[in-house]
Design an enzyme around this catalytic site. Structure first.
Site, PDB file in Angstrom:
ATOM      1  N   GLY A   1      -1.638  -6.106 -80.857  1.00 43.94           N
ATOM      2  CA  GLY A   1      -1.640  -7.208 -80.508  1.00 43.94           C
ATOM      3  C   GLY A   1      -3.459  -8.558 -81.226  1.00 43.94           C
TER       4      GLY A   1
ATOM      5  CB  SER B   1      -3.753 -15.130 -68.987  1.00 43.81           C
ATOM      6  OG  SER B   1      -2.271 -15.828 -69.143  1.00 43.81           O
TER       7      SER B   1
ATOM      8  CE1 TYR C   1      -0.899 -10.980 -67.255  1.00 39.33           C
ATOM      9  CE2 TYR C   1      -0.725 -12.827 -66.801  1.00 39.33           C
ATOM     10  CZ  TYR C   1      -0.996 -12.056 -67.842  1.00 39.33           C
ATOM     11  OH  TYR C   1      -2.128 -11.787 -69.324  1.00 39.33           O
TER      12      TYR C   1
ATOM     13  N   GLY D   1      -8.228  -1.946 -75.682  1.00 43.21           N
ATOM     14  CA  GLY D   1      -6.899  -2.219 -76.388  1.00 43.21           C
ATOM     15  C   GLY D   1      -6.761  -3.044 -77.423  1.00 43.21           C
ATOM     16  CB  ALA D   2      -9.399  -2.576 -80.298  1.00 46.59           C
ATOM     17  CG  ASN D   3      -3.542   0.354 -78.382  1.00 47.85           C
ATOM     18  OD1 ASN D   3      -4.692  -0.052 -77.590  1.00 47.85           O
ATOM     19  ND2 ASN D   3      -2.266   0.141 -78.648  1.00 47.85           N
TER      20      ASN D   3
END
Length: 291
Positions: free
Chosen positions: A25, A137, A163, A21-23
């Protein structure tokens, strides 16, 4: 570690780090900081086009590889193509989205945030020489693992509870992996991190009126994605970071500030549930750990 920042990252020359998910944020900021410290970074992303933009900003130290955590076929293909790395950062995730299903029929949040990363870690673990960092989280506090209905097949779907469940699963997985690695005498370690309250593209995807308030709150109260990435960077690089420890911001009740050891809900220490989650995850993904 008071005041720890990116300037404290040890030299990462010669090291390779995989970041899911390094695309955008947190993942993008993590990749930029590691590359600036000398690492080669592999941006493992579903959206390769967006990842290419980040990679061009980073330069020759960045490589883009396609990885869709919501499809175990994609996870296996990525794992097969990885030659090796020093660190794996399980960063990608979705938050409070409408009910959806992955390619294998898992509830989308549990399937992407936990099961996809569980399978990925199992498949690439023999190729990781240093650390596995898994992002949880503060919302893990509301999570309660229902081993009889992990994928919300029977319960009425509640997006925020789902979540929270997935983030509790991340925390439990990271802790259980640490215990098993230590018991096996492995030099690889498992650490867990959370970003506090950071403004990223994760928010505002619920499809409800809540999005308006979350987007406004991001602008007023949230710290930057770069600040939110600090706990992950600490866990991934600091010589003082230890196996099985949960790191997060240390100010304003864990919502912002320099990284340090984070408090957590002690449900994450329930050995029976942790073991059950591990066994259930292996069964659902049909992937076993080489530990």
């Amino acid at each position: 570690m008071s005041g720890w920042s990116t300037s404290d990252i040890p030299d990462q020359s010669g090291r390779t780090v995989v970041i899911t998910g390094a695309n955008s944020g947190l993942g993008a900021e993590t990749a930029k900081a590691l590359a600036a410290a000398g690492a080669e970074v592999i941006l493992a992303c579903r959206n390769a086009q967006k990842a290419d933009v980040v990679a061009r900003e980073i330069g020759s130290a960045a490589t883009v590889a396609r990885l869709d955590l919501a499809d175990l076929d994609s996870v296996r293909a990525f794992a097969d193509g990885l030659t090796g790395a020093d660190v794996l950062i399980n960063n990608a995730g979705v938050m409070a989205i409408p009910l959806g299903r992955t390619a294998q029929g898992f509830e989308m949040q549990m399937g992407t945030n936990h099961l996809g990363h569980f399978a990925l870690t199992a498949l690439v673990l023999p190729k990781i020489t240093g650390r596995v960092v898994t992002l949880s989280s503060g919302m893990h506090q509301m999570g309660r693992i229902d081993l009889g209905d992990l994928n919300w097949d029977r319960r009425r779907y509640r997006r925020w509870r789902a979540y929270g469940d997935s983030k509790m699963a991340n925390l439990m997985f990271g802790k259980e992996l640490a215990v098993r690695l230590a018991a096996a005498g492995s030099a690889t370690t498992s650490l867990i991190a959370h970003p506090g309250y950071a403004a990223t593209e994760l928010q505002g995807k619920s499809g409800t009126v809540e999005d308006v308030f979350m987007n406004a709150s991001n602008k007023i109260f949230a710290q930057s994605a770069a600040a939110g990435a600090l706990p992950s960077l600490y866990a991934a690089t600091s010589p003082d970071a230890t196996n099985g420890t949960f790191y997060g911001p240390t100010q304003m009740f864990g919502s912002r500030g320099a990284p340090g050891i984070s408090g957590y809900n002690k449900r994450a220490d329930d050995k029976a549930v942790r073991g059950g989650l591990w066994t259930t995850s292996e069964k659902l993904t049909d992937v076993g750990f080489p530990i």
